[in-house]
Design an enzyme around this catalytic site. Structure first.
Site, mmCIF file in Angstrom:
data_model
loop_
_atom_site.group_PDB
_atom_site.id
_atom_site.type_symbol
_atom_site.label_atom_id
_atom_site.label_comp_id
_atom_site.label_asym_id
_atom_site.label_seq_id
_atom_site.Cartn_x
_atom_site.Cartn_y
_atom_site.Cartn_z
ATOM 1 N N ASP A 119 0.842 -1.198 0.000
ATOM 2 C CA ASP A 119 0.000 0.000 0.000
ATOM 3 C C ASP A 119 0.881 1.252 0.000
ATOM 4 O O ASP A 119 2.041 1.210 0.425
ATOM 5 C CB ASP A 119 -0.892 0.031 1.247
HETATM 6 N N1 URA Z 1 -1.318 -5.908 3.804
HETATM 7 C C1 URA Z 1 -1.797 -4.646 3.788
HETATM 8 O O1 URA Z 1 -2.869 -4.361 4.325
HETATM 9 N N2 URA Z 1 -1.083 -3.713 3.165
HETATM 10 C C2 URA Z 1 0.125 -3.956 2.569
HETATM 11 O O2 URA Z 1 0.752 -3.038 2.020
HETATM 12 C C3 URA Z 1 0.602 -5.270 2.602
HETATM 13 C C4 URA Z 1 -0.143 -6.235 3.238
#
Ligand code: URA
Length: 234
Positions: free
Chosen positions: A101
């Site tokens: 993310d």
């Molecule tokens: N899980 C998430 O919620 N975000 C990420 O970036 C990776 C795994």
């Protein structure tokens, strides 16, 4: 492959600039001036482009300590991507292996090896990914047990068993979590399902590769031969 494709992959210029430079006689292959952009090369040759030697490797492998605020994509019109953080002359066909993310930091592999990326991301291959997480609320042994068994996170997602190791628990808690899947916002959704909000998320490992602690956020380095071997021989 064609000479102009190799040069474009190595990002020495745009396709039309490259053709112009070749036409002007400013490209040599093993010491000979080449004016035909379509000649076939393997990458083993010594190629000089406008006075500069062009190194070519079929595959390149990097690890980045992804900072917050950039997206895990190769190219985006509006937002800064992880590849924007790499040198200008990086090759054109690199991409991040899977997504973190925008606000997640930590280990991101970047390569142009599609086969390896596929193997690391395929759910069938069960590649462990460990993250350090900080959440609101008090994590408990009940959460550890729930995560270890797998559980229904929401209407569209049931998580497979995962390993939760609590580092500290209180008003906010810290933990390590290891998952083998990579669903959209997976970890955030898993914690939300047990009433906690993720406020910090950092990926530490992917399969046999661990984030190099010497890399500051935003920095990257090539994988070593040993690391590449470990990835391929998992
Ligand atoms: N899980 C998430 O919620 N975000 C990420 O970036 C990776 C795994």
């Amino acid at each position: 492959m064609r000479l102009d494709k190799l040069l474009a992959d190595m990002n020495v210029g745009t396709r039309s600039e490259i053709k112009k430079v070749i036409r002007k006689g400013q490209v040599t292959v093993n010491g000979e001036v080449v004016k035909d952009a379509s000649i076939s090369v393997t990458g083993e040759e010594e190629i000089i482009y406008a006075g500069e030697k062009v190194g070519y490797e079929e595959y390149e492998y990097y690890m980045m300590n992804k900072p917050a605020g950039v997206i895990s994509a190769s190219d985006d019109k509006r937002q800064e991507t992880v590849l924007d953080l790499m040198d200008d002359r990086r090759r054109k066909d690199l991409f991040p292996v899977g997504r973190l993310d925008k606000d997640t930091v930590g280990l991101l592999l970047i390569t142009n090896d599609g086969q390896l990326a596929h193997e690391l991301l395929s759910p069938k291959k069960h590649v462990d990914k460990t993250y350090r997480v900080k959440v609101t609320g008090e994590l408990s042994e009940d959460d550890v047990e729930k995560f270890s068994k797998g559980f229904k996170v929401d209407d569209s997602f049931t998580a497979l068993p995962s390993k939760l190791e609590i580092i500290s628990a209180g008003e906010t808690s810290e933990a390590l979590i290891t998952i083998q899947e990579g669903k959209f916002h997976q970890i955030k959704r898993m914690f939300l399902a047990v009433g906690k909000e993720v406020v910090y998320l950092k990926r530490l490992t992917m399969g046999p590769i661990s984030l190099d602690e010497k890399l500051e956020e935003g920095e990257y380095r090539r994988l070593t031969e040993k690391e590449i071997e470990k990835l391929k021989n998992r």
